[in-house]
Design an enzyme around this catalytic site. Structure first.
Site, PDB file in Angstrom:
ATOM      1  N   HIS A  11       0.786  -1.461   0.098  1.00 58.52           N
ATOM      2  CA  HIS A  11       0.045  -0.117  -0.037  1.00 58.52           C
ATOM      3  C   HIS A  11       0.830   1.178  -0.155  1.00 58.52           C
ATOM      4  O   HIS A  11       2.162   1.401   0.417  1.00 58.52           O
ATOM      5  CB  HIS A  11      -0.775   0.047   0.777  1.00 58.52           C
ATOM      6  CG  HIS A  11      -0.252  -0.168   2.546  1.00 58.52           C
ATOM      7  ND1 HIS A  11       0.295   1.222   2.926  1.00 58.52           N
ATOM      8  CD2 HIS A  11       0.130  -0.933   3.364  1.00 58.52           C
ATOM      9  CE1 HIS A  11       1.097   1.231   4.104  1.00 58.52           C
ATOM     10  NE2 HIS A  11       0.478  -0.461   4.120  1.00 58.52           N
ATOM     11  N   GLU A  65      -1.752  -7.518   7.966  1.00 56.02           N
ATOM     12  CA  GLU A  65      -0.289  -7.237   8.513  1.00 56.02           C
ATOM     13  C   GLU A  65       0.123  -7.651   9.762  1.00 56.02           C
ATOM     14  O   GLU A  65      -1.238  -8.739  10.259  1.00 56.02           O
ATOM     15  CB  GLU A  65       0.226  -5.358   8.455  1.00 56.02           C
ATOM     16  CG  GLU A  65       1.304  -5.551   9.246  1.00 56.02           C
ATOM     17  CD  GLU A  65       2.297  -5.729   8.140  1.00 56.02           C
ATOM     18  OE1 GLU A  65       2.585  -6.536   7.455  1.00 56.02           O
ATOM     19  OE2 GLU A  65       3.636  -4.900   7.590  1.00 56.02           O
TER      20      GLU A  65
END
Length: 204
Positions: free
Chosen positions: A9, A79
């Protein structure tokens, strides 16, 4: 046989400050949005059989700005769970634990390297199933994608510590002579023109 694109990202406030960010659901910064808008440069001409995206908004927004339509929001792409170290920098953590190393020690109240590796193994298995039909994009986070790179080539999750991955970078996994290989790693985001400021004229 298709290829797997690992797309980290774009920049967030915490990634710019090197703060560990897992379950904290941050937006992209203006720079992060510019980075994501430039990503189609790396995607042109590819036919995606699957686009798997982390549930965090920073990953979903990156996919959207890159022009990718998710086929699944995949919780296994989230994550690394940093537990008690969420929001802290490595330098700050090492003031309390001088020998601490994420890639071997994991995080108290969070995940170990092997736990993250097991999640990414499941993601890679799903991605591999789709490769006969085209490319696969995984839009996620720095540490989880580093684990994916290591596991793809048969290394332990801890080996992801040797695979640096910057915001809005693109890496490519594939095959050589039928064996999994890393084809490209940590390609930086293409140069992106800044978004017009409010009230300024748009492009002609």
């Amino acid at each position: 046989m298709g290829e797997i694109l690992l797309i980290r990202h774009g920049e967030t406030e915490w990634s710019a400050a090197h703060r560990h960010t897992s379950y904290t659901d941050l937006e992209l910064t203006t720079v992060g949005e510019q980075q994501a808008r430039a990503l189609p440069t790396y995607l042109t001409g590819r036919s995606f059989a699957a686009v798997l995206v982390s549930p965090r908004q920073r990953a979903r927004r990156t996919a959207e700005l890159a022009g990718l339509i998710p086929t699944a929001i995949d919780a296994d792409l989230a994550e690394w769970n940093y537990g008690e170290y969420e929001g802290r920098t490595s330098a700050d953590i090492r003031r309390d634990r001088p020998q601490w190393y994420l890639w071997t020690d994991g995080c108290p109240g969070g995940e170990s390297p092997d736990q993250v590796g097991a999640r990414l193994d499941r993601v890679l298995a799903r991605a591999a199933e789709a490769l006969a039909r085209g490319d696969v994009a995984l839009v996620a986070h720095g540490h989880s994608l580093r684990v994916a790179g290591a596991r793809w080539i048969g290394l332990p999750a801890s080996a992801g510590g040797r695979l640096r991955l910057d915001t809005a970078s693109v890496s490519v996994l594939g095959h050589e002579h039928g064996r999994p290989v890393i084809l490209r790693w940590n390609q930086p985001p293409p140069e992106a023109a800044p978004a017009p400021s409010p009230g300024s004229p748009g492009p002609s």
